[in-house]
Design a protein around this motif. Structure first.
Motif, PDB file in Angstrom:
ATOM      1  N   VAL A  39     -47.864 -11.399  44.966  1.00 37.12           N
ATOM      2  CA  VAL A  39     -47.127 -10.301  44.346  1.00 37.12           C
ATOM      3  C   VAL A  39     -46.421  -9.519  45.443  1.00 37.12           C
ATOM      4  O   VAL A  39     -47.011  -9.213  46.484  1.00 37.12           O
ATOM      5  N   ASP A 101     -41.433  -7.488  43.151  1.00 38.86           N
ATOM      6  CA  ASP A 101     -41.851  -7.506  41.746  1.00 38.86           C
ATOM      7  C   ASP A 101     -41.956  -6.104  41.168  1.00 38.86           C
ATOM      8  O   ASP A 101     -41.721  -5.887  39.977  1.00 38.86           O
ATOM      9  N   LEU A 288     -48.420  -4.682  36.616  1.00 35.39           N
ATOM     10  CA  LEU A 288     -48.440  -6.084  37.032  1.00 35.39           C
ATOM     11  C   LEU A 288     -49.150  -6.963  36.004  1.00 35.39           C
ATOM     12  O   LEU A 288     -48.855  -8.149  35.878  1.00 35.39           O
TER      13      LEU A 288
END
Length: 334
Positions: A39, A101, A288
């Motif tokens: 990530v 992200d 997330l």
């Protein structure tokens, strides 16, 4: 014949069991692979200062607790503007184009720069005092866009009441803040209103940047019994200059963050910067894992912790009431 039927049935059952185990194993491997996918988190920080650095430290530690660890499944791109507005704009754009992200803004100016750079990527606020007033979101209970996060707002009325208990003879209070910091402006306005309601005479002084601080503080300290400083990144980065002036005039400073108290303030009902970072990490993790920022309420991380600089109290000859001292967290610099 009967035996053959039993054998066939057993064989079919065995194939089904083994097949299920095989596909389940494959499915588990795929899930594990997704979980371990790296990530990318882009972080924009206004400047280097112990308070803001603590937020970042709490963010990194908090993400690790949430299962995201640098070097394993997490990459953090930290951009520090060092107080330069043009840096904020270019760094914010870079974090967006580098395909992170999720984005994290530490301070209001940093988050505003990220907001100007993208309306699509999730942006998590790390310690923003008044996100609605800053124009970042529509409402704290339902942001309505790609931004959510944590507020470091402090209970100002309670802070002023504590100041009166510490300095029972206080008649005039000064408020010092940076005119260009939206969060500071709002807090200062609230503090001025509340101080007047408490019967105090108020003197408000602003600075444009760190170059103004010494002169402005000297003027303010000569006209007041104490100085209140809201959450203010510019003042925080120059507390040494502030207290050098106020110490010479024996005027106590009451800041709104633990690091500012440790840097020479007397006492503050402030925020735990590290905990703000930890709370920010929790919000990052929720997004997330599929959370939508537009529906995620702002988290109020502050619990009104009293921070006390005992060495400063002794230096200024100020006796801290026992009821306050017993509740306070001592943050003297070692």
């Amino acid at each position: 014949m009967k035996v053959n039927k039993i054998f066939v049935a057993f064989a079919v059952l065995l194939v089904c069991v083994l097949g299920y185990g095989f596909f389940s194993s494959k499915k588990g491997e795929e899930t594990k692979k997704v979980d371990n996918k790296e990530v990318k988190v882009g972080v924009l920080q206004l400047l280097s200062h112990p308070a803001l650095d603590q937020i970042y430290k709490g963010l990194e530690d908090g993400l690790k607790k949430e299962g995201y660890e640098v070097g394993k499944n997490l990459k953090i791109d930290l951009q520090n503007a060092q107080g330069d507005q043009s840096n904020l704009a270019s760094m914010g754009q870079k974090l967006v184009t580098d395909n992170n992200d999720i984005l994290v803004g530490i301070t209001t100016p940093a988050t505003l720069s990220l907001s100007n750079a993208t309306k699509d990527k999730p942006i998590i606020m790390g310690g923003i005092t008044y996100p609605v007033e800053a124009g970042l979101i529509k409402a704290e209970d339902k942001p309505g866009n790609n931004i959510t996060g944590v507020s470091d707002r402090t209970p100002i009325k309670q802070q002023l009441e504590i100041m009166k208990k510490v300095l029972p003879n206080m008649k005039k209070v000064g408020i010092l803040y940076t005119a260009s910091e939206d969060n500071s402006v709002k807090q200062a306005q609230e503090a001025e209103k509340l101080a007047k309601e408490l019967g105090l005479e108020v003197k408000v002084s602003t600075v444009a940047n760190t170059n103004d601080i010494q002169q402005v503080t000297e003027s303010l300290a000569s006209q007041t019994d104490a100085i209140f400083v809201p959450i203010d990144n510019t003042i925080a980065s120059a507390m040494a200059t502030v207290v050098k002036v106020t110490d010479a005039k024996k005027i106590p400073v009451f800041p709104s963050a633990d690091t500012m108290v440790a840097d020479g303030g007397l006492l503050g009902l402030g925020v735990d910067q590290y905990q703000i970072g930890v709370e920010t990490a929790k919000v990052v993790a929720k997004v997330l894992k599929g959370g939508d920022p537009k529906d995620m309420s702002i988290v109020l991380a502050n619990e009104g912790v009293i921070y006390l600089n005992e060495a400063k109290a002794k230096q200024l000859g100020i006796e801290i009431p026992k009821e306050i001292k017993d509740k306070a967290k001592v943050v003297d610099k070692k």
